[in-house]
Enzyme design. Sequence first.
Site, PDB file in Angstrom:
ATOM      1  N   TRP A 130      -4.431  -8.641  -0.938  1.00 18.11           N
ATOM      2  CA  TRP A 130      -4.714  -7.812   0.248  1.00 18.11           C
ATOM      3  C   TRP A 130      -5.489  -8.657   1.260  1.00 18.11           C
ATOM      4  O   TRP A 130      -6.454  -9.344   0.896  1.00 18.11           O
ATOM      5  CB  TRP A 130      -5.541  -6.601  -0.185  1.00 18.11           C
ATOM      6  CG  TRP A 130      -5.912  -5.650   0.907  1.00 18.11           C
ATOM      7  CD1 TRP A 130      -5.113  -5.168   1.893  1.00 18.11           C
ATOM      8  CD2 TRP A 130      -7.196  -5.051   1.107  1.00 18.11           C
ATOM      9  NE1 TRP A 130      -5.813  -4.299   2.691  1.00 18.11           N
ATOM     10  CE2 TRP A 130      -7.096  -4.206   2.226  1.00 18.11           C
ATOM     11  CE3 TRP A 130      -8.425  -5.129   0.436  1.00 18.11           C
ATOM     12  CZ2 TRP A 130      -8.168  -3.458   2.706  1.00 18.11           C
ATOM     13  CZ3 TRP A 130      -9.486  -4.386   0.906  1.00 18.11           C
ATOM     14  CH2 TRP A 130      -9.354  -3.556   2.028  1.00 18.11           C
ATOM     15  N   ASP A 211      -8.850  -3.433  -8.713  1.00 17.93           N
ATOM     16  CA  ASP A 211      -8.729  -2.735  -7.431  1.00 17.93           C
ATOM     17  C   ASP A 211      -7.646  -1.672  -7.613  1.00 17.93           C
ATOM     18  O   ASP A 211      -6.465  -1.994  -7.779  1.00 17.93           O
ATOM     19  CB  ASP A 211      -8.358  -3.746  -6.333  1.00 17.93           C
ATOM     20  CG  ASP A 211      -8.387  -3.106  -4.956  1.00 17.93           C
ATOM     21  OD1 ASP A 211      -8.382  -1.864  -4.866  1.00 17.93           O
ATOM     22  OD2 ASP A 211      -8.400  -3.851  -3.960  1.00 17.93           O
ATOM     23  N   LYS A 246      -5.024   6.920  -0.129  1.00 17.79           N
ATOM     24  CA  LYS A 246      -3.575   7.080  -0.188  1.00 17.79           C
ATOM     25  C   LYS A 246      -3.175   8.291  -1.023  1.00 17.79           C
ATOM     26  O   LYS A 246      -2.434   9.144  -0.558  1.00 17.79           O
ATOM     27  CB  LYS A 246      -2.945   5.826  -0.807  1.00 17.79           C
ATOM     28  CG  LYS A 246      -2.740   4.664   0.119  1.00 17.79           C
ATOM     29  CD  LYS A 246      -3.970   4.022   0.564  1.00 17.79           C
ATOM     30  CE  LYS A 246      -3.719   2.790   1.400  1.00 17.79           C
ATOM     31  NZ  LYS A 246      -4.964   2.069   1.637  1.00 17.79           N
TER      32      LYS A 246
HETATM   33  C1  LMR Z   1      -3.421  -1.687   3.842  1.00 16.47           C
HETATM   34  O1  LMR Z   1      -3.375  -2.646   3.067  1.00 16.47           O
HETATM   35  O2  LMR Z   1      -2.697  -1.578   4.830  1.00 16.47           O
HETATM   36  C2  LMR Z   1      -4.397  -0.575   3.567  1.00 16.47           C
HETATM   37  O3  LMR Z   1      -5.103  -0.858   2.398  1.00 16.47           O
HETATM   38  C3  LMR Z   1      -5.259  -0.232   4.707  1.00 16.47           C
HETATM   39  C4  LMR Z   1      -6.269  -1.278   5.025  1.00 16.47           C
HETATM   40  O4  LMR Z   1      -7.449  -0.920   5.147  1.00 16.47           O
HETATM   41  O5  LMR Z   1      -5.925  -2.459   5.158  1.00 16.47           O
END
Ligand code: LMR
Length: 396
Positions: A130, A211, A246
């Site tokens: 992420w 996570d 989510k």
């Molecule tokens: C994403 O990956 O798009 C979501 O987890 C929202 C974010 O805060 O980035």
Amino acid sequence: MFESVEMAAPDPILGLTEAFLKDSNPKKINLGVGVYKSNEGVTPILDCVKQAETKLISTEKTKGYKPIDGDPAYGKAVLELMFGADHEVVTSGRAATAHCPGGTGSLRVAGEYLANNHKGATIWVSDPTWANHGNVFAAAGLPIKAYPYFDATTNGLNFDAMLEALKQIPAGDVVLLHGCCHNPTGVDPTTQQWEQIGDVLAANGVTVLLDFAYQGFGLGLEEDAQGLLALAKPGREMIICSSFSKNFGLYNERTGALTFVGKDADTTTKVMSQAKKLIRANYSNPPAHGGAIVSTILADSELTALWKKELADMRDRINGMRELFVETLKAKGVTRDFEFIKQQLGMFSFSGLNKDQVNTLKTEHGVYIVGSGRISVAGMTPSNMDYLCESIAAVL
Ligand code: LMR
């Protein structure tokens, strides 16, 4: 004081929404941020949430502060949702949960806890991961390194390389794993692979930080907890950062949780006392409303049943969009094989589009996706599909 300050780079995910809002292209589509949309293109408030809110309005008696780690009823509900009420981790009392502002807030408190209490520990994240993990842990002062995860040639998990790298991680470090619906790839380990990962890390004295932001968006609520359950063996420690943005659609209520699982209840109480010190120095105590919604739903069997149905509906719609996306690309003349997108789990499709293609999609077509080529399938609708696939066909 301020004159010498330079402009910061836009956020790779939320910065896209800022650019999208300024774009005057009438056909623009935002498939950057992971936010669920209905077939009509709206992010709905779930019915179970509305009903819980109605109940709260008539029963809530105070807006007094919550405890630093939040309402105990919320912590209990979060633990039971993840593990089930009868799991050893829950019944032994060796787990404690703090209500934190969103998954991001939970990760930040976890990062600060590690940086403050386990000096020298490095956190290892998957390659890729992420886009915000790096920011969060850097801000917490925690060193960060990466282990191999995704194999771009097979569009699958590079399990051998991953396990080999995990074996080399020194004792006392922390490995971040995505509990399910890996963000951004949508590729998860099998239950057997989870077992192997857990065994290797436990044998080497490496702690897992899970996570867990998409429970219920992959295969189902219980199915998506298989990795967590495979890791949570008696005596093993772990940290879990949950998000309910989510699966309860509570994006702007910033509803998350940080759970520590220690060897025994005493150890966990001490660990949580350190986390509470950090929370107190940061935001003091959590915002109540989102947590109250989650605990109200999970304490009521009818609301829980409604939530499970609404969650399944969201999951089914996303899977329907995956199929339609792959079929529409073919119908628009795309010859590259995108069948793998149907196997990916969760909100995202990791498309394999490169940075130039992503950029052209944005500047020439008003189609916003993340720089890594991650497309939010949850934002696709039957009405934006043709334009999306025509745009992708044009950049390929
Ligand atoms: C994403 O990956 O798009 C979501 O987890 C929202 C974010 O805060 O980035």
